[in-house]
Design a protein around this motif. Structure first.
Motif, PDB file in Angstrom:
ATOM      1  N   LYS A  30      18.755  49.734 -29.929  1.00 21.50           N
ATOM      2  CA  LYS A  30      19.839  49.670 -30.909  1.00 21.50           C
ATOM      3  C   LYS A  30      20.794  50.853 -30.753  1.00 21.50           C
ATOM      4  CE  LYS A  30      17.324  47.034 -34.424  1.00 21.50           C
ATOM      5  NZ  LYS A  30      16.695  47.095 -35.772  1.00 21.50           N
ATOM      6  N   ARG A  31      20.251  52.019 -30.469  1.00 22.80           N
ATOM      7  CA  ARG A  31      21.106  53.195 -30.262  1.00 22.80           C
ATOM      8  C   ARG A  31      21.993  53.002 -29.032  1.00 22.80           C
ATOM      9  NH1 ARG A  31      15.959  55.685 -31.578  1.00 22.80           N
ATOM     10  NH2 ARG A  31      16.078  56.374 -33.736  1.00 22.80           N
ATOM     11  N   LEU A  32      21.447  52.405 -27.987  1.00 20.44           N
ATOM     12  CA  LEU A  32      22.248  52.148 -26.792  1.00 20.44           C
ATOM     13  C   LEU A  32      23.366  51.153 -27.097  1.00 20.44           C
ATOM     14  CD1 LEU A  32      19.396  52.065 -24.158  1.00 20.44           C
ATOM     15  CD2 LEU A  32      21.328  53.662 -24.182  1.00 20.44           C
ATOM     16  N   ARG A  33      23.074  50.141 -27.877  1.00 17.91           N
ATOM     17  CA  ARG A  33      24.105  49.160 -28.258  1.00 17.91           C
ATOM     18  C   ARG A  33      25.184  49.797 -29.140  1.00 17.91           C
ATOM     19  NH1 ARG A  33      22.479  43.795 -27.085  1.00 17.91           N
ATOM     20  NH2 ARG A  33      20.283  43.663 -26.546  1.00 17.91           N
ATOM     21  N   ALA A  34      24.838  50.879 -29.829  1.00 19.90           N
ATOM     22  CA  ALA A  34      25.789  51.582 -30.694  1.00 19.90           C
ATOM     23  C   ALA A  34      26.359  52.831 -30.018  1.00 19.90           C
ATOM     24  CB  ALA A  34      25.096  51.977 -31.997  1.00 19.90           C
ATOM     25  N   SER A  35      26.173  52.965 -28.725  1.00 19.28           N
ATOM     26  CA  SER A  35      26.510  54.208 -28.017  1.00 19.28           C
ATOM     27  C   SER A  35      27.982  54.594 -28.095  1.00 19.28           C
ATOM     28  CB  SER A  35      26.068  54.129 -26.553  1.00 19.28           C
ATOM     29  OG  SER A  35      26.778  53.107 -25.878  1.00 19.28           O
ATOM     30  N   GLY A  36      28.860  53.639 -28.332  1.00 12.66           N
ATOM     31  CA  GLY A  36      30.279  53.957 -28.447  1.00 12.66           C
ATOM     32  C   GLY A  36      30.620  54.782 -29.675  1.00 12.66           C
ATOM     33  N   LEU A  37      29.679  54.878 -30.608  1.00 11.79           N
ATOM     34  CA  LEU A  37      29.904  55.666 -31.819  1.00 11.79           C
ATOM     35  C   LEU A  37      29.408  57.105 -31.687  1.00 11.79           C
ATOM     36  CD1 LEU A  37      28.906  53.035 -34.520  1.00 11.79           C
ATOM     37  CD2 LEU A  37      31.201  53.667 -33.741  1.00 11.79           C
ATOM     38  N   TYR A  38      28.638  57.376 -30.651  1.00 14.20           N
ATOM     39  CA  TYR A  38      28.108  58.727 -30.485  1.00 14.20           C
ATOM     40  C   TYR A  38      29.125  59.604 -29.771  1.00 14.20           C
ATOM     41  CZ  TYR A  38      23.732  56.571 -31.806  1.00 14.20           C
ATOM     42  OH  TYR A  38      22.768  55.883 -32.494  1.00 14.20           O
ATOM     43  N   PRO A  39      29.170  60.879 -30.146  1.00 17.49           N
ATOM     44  CA  PRO A  39      30.127  61.783 -29.483  1.00 17.49           C
ATOM     45  C   PRO A  39      29.662  62.125 -28.079  1.00 17.49           C
ATOM     46  CG  PRO A  39      28.706  63.029 -30.959  1.00 17.49           C
ATOM     47  CD  PRO A  39      28.361  61.572 -31.159  1.00 17.49           C
ATOM     48  N   ASP A  40      30.594  62.603 -27.290  1.00 19.85           N
ATOM     49  CA  ASP A  40      30.233  63.168 -25.996  1.00 19.85           C
ATOM     50  C   ASP A  40      29.618  64.536 -26.250  1.00 19.85           C
ATOM     51  OD1 ASP A  40      31.217  60.976 -24.603  1.00 19.85           O
ATOM     52  OD2 ASP A  40      33.203  61.879 -24.321  1.00 19.85           O
ATOM     53  N   TRP A  41      28.666  64.917 -25.403  1.00 22.46           N
ATOM     54  CA  TRP A  41      28.026  66.223 -25.531  1.00 22.46           C
ATOM     55  C   TRP A  41      29.073  67.314 -25.356  1.00 22.46           C
ATOM     56  CZ3 TRP A  41      27.685  70.525 -22.470  1.00 22.46           C
ATOM     57  CH2 TRP A  41      26.760  71.497 -22.867  1.00 22.46           C
ATOM     58  N   THR A  42      28.963  68.367 -26.143  1.00 21.31           N
ATOM     59  CA  THR A  42      29.809  69.547 -26.010  1.00 21.31           C
ATOM     60  C   THR A  42      28.917  70.779 -26.150  1.00 21.31           C
ATOM     61  OG1 THR A  42      30.299  69.555 -28.385  1.00 21.31           O
ATOM     62  CG2 THR A  42      31.898  68.456 -26.940  1.00 21.31           C
ATOM     63  N   PRO A  43      29.313  71.890 -25.564  1.00 18.45           N
ATOM     64  CA  PRO A  43      28.536  73.114 -25.739  1.00 18.45           C
ATOM     65  C   PRO A  43      28.473  73.509 -27.210  1.00 18.45           C
ATOM     66  CG  PRO A  43      30.180  73.373 -23.998  1.00 18.45           C
ATOM     67  CD  PRO A  43      30.479  72.080 -24.694  1.00 18.45           C
ATOM     68  N   GLY A  44      27.423  74.231 -27.564  1.00 22.18           N
ATOM     69  CA  GLY A  44      27.253  74.687 -28.940  1.00 22.18           C
ATOM     70  C   GLY A  44      25.818  74.531 -29.386  1.00 22.18           C
ATOM     71  N   ALA A  45      25.626  74.537 -30.685  1.00 23.71           N
ATOM     72  CA  ALA A  45      24.289  74.398 -31.257  1.00 23.71           C
ATOM     73  C   ALA A  45      23.952  72.920 -31.401  1.00 23.71           C
ATOM     74  CB  ALA A  45      24.231  75.084 -32.618  1.00 23.71           C
ATOM     75  N   HIS A  46      22.729  72.566 -31.015  1.00 21.83           N
ATOM     76  CA  HIS A  46      22.248  71.186 -31.115  1.00 21.83           C
ATOM     77  C   HIS A  46      20.872  71.186 -31.760  1.00 21.83           C
ATOM     78  CE1 HIS A  46      25.518  69.529 -28.733  1.00 21.83           C
ATOM     79  NE2 HIS A  46      25.429  70.632 -28.013  1.00 21.83           N
TER      80      HIS A  46
END
Length: 149
Positions: A30-46
């Protein structure tokens, strides 16, 4: 409309349909099917549980980190796999390119799919090896895929 916008719209429609059925985005597929809603990785705290896109994959952070303290934790870098796991699709539609396994947290499990060397495979038993390294753990599903994005 660009590809990123189309992916976000498609993902939003998918998540809306799930919500109408009272379902959550609670599995890798389900997360893969919704992947267009996730941000691209950026440097910083995760933080553990964060999900983002990087290098054509969808990743889940499995251990807190901050690139201000540990600048070597970057997509494709040697420390990346210690802090992330790629999401594995459980359908041909959500299959992504095979990602070399770095630990027990990201092994391929029976029923998961991956593209490898231009062909689609389904995992038959838990493995840390690619279809090329251990063909017995994989079943060939399709010979070629035109676009591996």
């Amino acid at each position: 409309m660009n590809e990123r916008t189309l992916a976000a719209l498609s993902s939003a429609i998918y998540v809306s349909r799930l919500a109408l059925k009272g379902e959550a985005v609670d599995t890798d597929d389900k997360r893969l099917r919704a992947s267009g809603l996730y941000p691209d990785w950026t440097p910083g705290a995760h933080e553990a549980g964060d999900i983002y896109n990087a290098g054509g994959q969808v990743w889940e952070c499995i251990q807190n980190y901050d690139t201000g303290v540990h600048p070597d934790i970057i997509p494709g870098g040697p420390a990346w796999g210690t802090f992330h796991r790629p999401l594995h699709g459980t359908s041909p539609e959500t299959a992504r390119a095979f990602v070399p396994v770095t630990g027990a947290h990201d092994t391929y499990k029976a029923g998961e799919y991956a593209w490898f060397d231009g062909a689609l495979y389904q995992c038959l038993s838990e493995t840390a090896y690619s279809p090329g390294e251990y063909p017995g753990a994989w079943a060939l599903v399709a010979e070629k895929k035109e676009d591996m994005t």
